[in-house]
Scaffold this active site. Sequence first.
Site, PDB file in Angstrom:
ATOM      1  N   HIS A  66    -139.245  46.320  11.876  1.00 53.32           N
ATOM      2  CA  HIS A  66    -138.314  46.059  10.964  1.00 53.32           C
ATOM      3  C   HIS A  66    -136.842  45.938  11.467  1.00 53.32           C
ATOM      4  O   HIS A  66    -135.915  45.104  11.023  1.00 53.32           O
ATOM      5  CB  HIS A  66    -138.011  47.010   9.485  1.00 53.32           C
ATOM      6  CG  HIS A  66    -137.490  48.237   9.838  1.00 53.32           C
ATOM      7  ND1 HIS A  66    -136.886  48.863   8.807  1.00 53.32           N
ATOM      8  CD2 HIS A  66    -137.323  49.041  11.006  1.00 53.32           C
ATOM      9  CE1 HIS A  66    -136.454  49.946   9.493  1.00 53.32           C
ATOM     10  NE2 HIS A  66    -136.605  50.059  10.794  1.00 53.32           N
ATOM     11  N   GLY A  67    -136.591  46.270  12.796  1.00 52.02           N
ATOM     12  CA  GLY A  67    -135.193  46.193  13.378  1.00 52.02           C
ATOM     13  C   GLY A  67    -135.152  45.098  14.181  1.00 52.02           C
ATOM     14  O   GLY A  67    -134.074  45.274  15.020  1.00 52.02           O
TER      15      GLY A  67
END
Length: 357
Positions: A266-267
């Site tokens: 998700h980063g």
Amino acid sequence: MLAESTAKQTNVPVTLDPSRIMQFGMGFWASKVLLTAVKLNLFTHLASGALSAKGIKEKLGLGASDRHVYDWLDALVSLGLLERKGLLDEALYSNAEDTDFFLDKNKRSYTGGILEMANNRLYKFWNDLEDGLRTGQPQNEGKGKPQGNMEFFTELYQNEERLQEFMDAMSGIQAGNFMLLVNKFDFNTYDTMLDVGGADGWLSVQVCLRHPSIQCTTYDLPPVKPLAERKIAQFSLSNRIRVAGGDFLKDELPKAGIVTMGNILHGMNEETKAQLVKKVYDLLPEGGALMAIENIIDDERRQNTFGLLMSLNMLIENGDAFDYTMADFERWTKAAGFKRTERIPLAGPTSAAVAHK
């Protein structure tokens, strides 16, 4: 025009209530009440036994009036975070069941690290969400700097105290999920596990405590290595968990039967997500698996509010990074060559998305 507007207002259904709007709009009040309690270790003190408001004032060194301390504690009661017997001067306060389990620093189940970081870092950065939406740029320590969305990590890894806070936050937000995961998924199916972006090794520790056969490698940037080694040694697992350092986007990764990632994909932006998924596919043996432990957003994007808010947090932190749905995960893993996927629900908004080769 004014008369017409007034007439329309008189026809507003009596069932409409602005309280929900106000609850969300002023939600930072409740947030700061909780974050302050975590910062002051209130729940850790109360884990030893109930205390009066005056006893809490003394232990925490609070100089506010008794009335305002009552207000703070009773707000926590009204939020379901504390329990209370008696009233005002006669009151005794104790932890609610969930705060006692998750917010007592002396318990392995402590998840308050992420709340500590929210108080110390994220709270002020979220004030600039509007700027993030207008510009698409990070709003954290890297705001306005030419290095872009990784500036935060450049600064973070130069300060061991702040790095430890970040590691505690990452372990904290996943602690309950990891405990559930190791009971729901049979890691003994694989001889070896590689935890990419493994932070202080907390997932590897949980896996090894529950599954006696598997050997683990926790992999993160070199400055994290001593923090992970200390955590692993606390559980006498140094003979089963290897700590490796490197850049998982640039460097060759150790081979393993299953590769795990907790709050890693998700980063990244979509292109980098797909590249890392393909990199993992190429190193896995036939029958191997990739597991991403994230706040997987429901495909209709209506239910997982926390996952959607976490995705906005990635805007604050990384600019073009985002959280994703299971349909997104399936698309990226299918493009890489994985045969099938499954989703394992964990605590609250979190799931483990698994792709099998």
